[in-house]
Design a protein around this motif. Structure first.
Motif, mmCIF file in Angstrom:
data_model
loop_
_atom_site.group_PDB
_atom_site.id
_atom_site.type_symbol
_atom_site.label_atom_id
_atom_site.label_comp_id
_atom_site.label_asym_id
_atom_site.label_seq_id
_atom_site.Cartn_x
_atom_site.Cartn_y
_atom_site.Cartn_z
ATOM 1 N N MET A 1 0.816 -1.207 0.000
ATOM 2 C CA MET A 1 0.000 0.000 0.000
ATOM 3 C C MET A 1 0.851 1.260 0.000
ATOM 4 O O MET A 1 0.366 2.295 -0.381
ATOM 5 N N PHE A 2 2.099 1.158 0.427
ATOM 6 C CA PHE A 2 2.943 2.344 0.475
ATOM 7 C C PHE A 2 3.327 2.838 -0.905
ATOM 8 O O PHE A 2 3.677 4.004 -1.059
ATOM 9 N N ASP A 3 3.252 1.982 -1.904
ATOM 10 C CA ASP A 3 3.598 2.405 -3.245
ATOM 11 C C ASP A 3 2.391 2.926 -4.025
ATOM 12 O O ASP A 3 2.513 3.339 -5.167
ATOM 13 N N LEU A 4 1.215 2.938 -3.401
ATOM 14 C CA LEU A 4 0.029 3.517 -4.023
ATOM 15 C C LEU A 4 -0.051 5.002 -3.720
ATOM 16 O O LEU A 4 0.427 5.455 -2.676
ATOM 17 N N THR A 5 -0.683 5.738 -4.605
ATOM 18 C CA THR A 5 -0.953 7.143 -4.316
ATOM 19 C C THR A 5 -2.104 7.225 -3.314
ATOM 20 O O THR A 5 -2.849 6.259 -3.114
ATOM 21 N N GLY A 6 -2.270 8.372 -2.706
ATOM 22 C CA GLY A 6 -3.398 8.578 -1.808
ATOM 23 C C GLY A 6 -4.720 8.362 -2.518
ATOM 24 O O GLY A 6 -5.656 7.777 -1.961
ATOM 25 N N PHE A 7 -4.807 8.811 -3.757
ATOM 26 C CA PHE A 7 -6.031 8.632 -4.543
ATOM 27 C C PHE A 7 -6.315 7.150 -4.774
ATOM 28 O O PHE A 7 -7.458 6.704 -4.636
ATOM 29 N N GLN A 8 -5.281 6.387 -5.075
ATOM 30 C CA GLN A 8 -5.465 4.952 -5.295
ATOM 31 C C GLN A 8 -5.908 4.257 -4.002
ATOM 32 O O GLN A 8 -6.769 3.387 -4.028
ATOM 33 N N ARG A 9 -5.347 4.669 -2.887
ATOM 34 C CA ARG A 9 -5.788 4.102 -1.605
ATOM 35 C C ARG A 9 -7.250 4.465 -1.343
ATOM 36 O O ARG A 9 -8.036 3.624 -0.896
ATOM 37 N N ASP A 10 -7.617 5.705 -1.633
ATOM 38 C CA ASP A 10 -9.015 6.107 -1.455
ATOM 39 C C ASP A 10 -9.934 5.253 -2.324
ATOM 40 O O ASP A 10 -11.006 4.830 -1.872
#
Length: 91
Positions: A1-10
């Motif tokens: 999850m650390f390699d995802l953008t904030g938008f992707q996590r959302d």
């Protein structure tokens, strides 16, 4: 999850909270909570990233509409993220 953008996590969190979410329903949910318009050009490439990384599975409702569900790997990633967050955010 650390390699995802904030938008992707959302996106991942919203998909986890909806039942067989369409791209449009994900878009509407995020727009309602952020107050910002999300373009198709931003939404669908980021959904594809989640699919390509195995965090989300994509299926077809009809010829024009896809649905998205969190995969087992996505559920595990969300659980690990929550555990990590809980180390630092305690109320």
């Amino acid at each position: 999850m650390f390699d995802l953008t904030g938008f992707q996590r959302d996106l991942l969190y919203v998909i986890a909270g909806l039942d067989r979410a369409s791209g449009q329903s994900v878009k509407e949910e995020l727009e309602a909570h952020t107050g910002r318009e999300i373009t198709h050009g931003r939404l669908y490439p980021n959904l594809d990233v989640l699919v390509n990384r195995g965090l989300v599975e994509k299926g077809q409702i009809d010829r024009r509409t896809n649905y998205y569900v969190v995969s087992d790997d996505g559920v595990e990633a969300l659980q690990q993220r929550r555990e990590w967050e809980d180390q630092y955010v305690q109320f």
